[in-house]
Design a protein around this motif. Structure first.
Motif, PDB file in Angstrom:
ATOM      1  N   GLN A  98      -2.845  33.038 -22.673  1.00  0.00           N
ATOM      2  CA  GLN A  98      -2.087  33.159 -21.244  1.00  0.00           C
ATOM      3  C   GLN A  98      -2.845  32.386 -20.902  1.00  0.00           C
ATOM      4  N   PHE A  99      -2.302  31.256 -19.750  1.00  0.00           N
ATOM      5  CA  PHE A  99      -2.768  29.899 -18.812  1.00  0.00           C
ATOM      6  C   PHE A  99      -3.595  30.647 -17.916  1.00  0.00           C
ATOM      7  N   GLN A 100      -4.981  29.920 -17.622  1.00  0.00           N
ATOM      8  CA  GLN A 100      -5.690  30.629 -16.069  1.00  0.00           C
ATOM      9  C   GLN A 100      -6.268  29.525 -15.907  1.00  0.00           C
ATOM     10  N   PHE A 101      -6.701  29.272 -14.507  1.00  0.00           N
ATOM     11  CA  PHE A 101      -7.823  28.937 -13.949  1.00  0.00           C
ATOM     12  C   PHE A 101      -9.241  28.823 -13.974  1.00  0.00           C
ATOM     13  N   GLU A 102     -10.477  28.021 -14.108  1.00  0.00           N
ATOM     14  CA  GLU A 102     -11.282  28.897 -13.286  1.00  0.00           C
ATOM     15  C   GLU A 102     -12.464  27.965 -12.504  1.00  0.00           C
ATOM     16  N   GLU A 103     -12.863  27.933 -11.553  1.00  0.00           N
ATOM     17  CA  GLU A 103     -13.191  27.250  -9.943  1.00  0.00           C
ATOM     18  C   GLU A 103     -14.849  27.791 -10.396  1.00  0.00           C
ATOM     19  N   SER A 104     -15.515  26.170 -10.567  1.00  0.00           N
ATOM     20  CA  SER A 104     -16.834  26.644  -9.899  1.00  0.00           C
ATOM     21  C   SER A 104     -17.446  25.294  -9.023  1.00  0.00           C
TER      22      SER A 104
END
Length: 131
Positions: free
Chosen positions: A1-7
């Motif tokens: 499943q596609f996802q973004f992760e911000e940091s």
């Protein structure tokens, strides 16, 4: 499943800088915009910046909200990572920052900062600017 992760979020003083990173879990077409948005307490989510490649140019095209022009710079590091360099931060920049993926490819002109044209939102990263 596609996802973004911000940091990269954090607490800084006015005038300081932060570098936010948005990493996708898989390759993203250059022609799909990746946008940064922010939401402050009690306010609606608003567009900050976006980047995409278009059929008109060989390079990337970016768009910025007026409130961050000349202070923020968006760039695409590789096929799945977008960076938002934020300089001269002000207290009004305090918000949770999200990245998201444009729903339709950008064929002409530049990407837009309309929240409704984006999907696959990340969980966000808190940016607090305070003395």
């Amino acid at each position: 499943q596609f996802q973004f992760e911000e940091s990269g979020g954090g607490l800084v003083q006015p005038g300081e800088s932060l570098r936010l990173s948005c990493a996708a879990s898989q390759f993203i077409s250059d022609y799909l915009a990746i946008g940064w948005f922010r939401q402050a307490p009690g306010k609606e989510r608003e567009g900050v910046s976006c980047i995409s490649r278009t059929a008109e140019t060989e390079g990337y095209s970016a768009n910025y909200a007026d409130s961050v022009k000349d202070r923020f710079t968006i760039s695409r590091d590789d096929a799945s990572t977008v960076v938002l360099q934020m300089d001269s931060l002000q207290p009004e920049d305090t918000a949770v920052y999200y990245c998201a993926l444009g729903i339709q490819p950008v064929l002409y002109g530049r990407c837009e900062l309309n929240v409704n044209e984006y999907d696959n939102w990340g969980q966000g990263t808190q940016v607090t600017v305070s003395s």
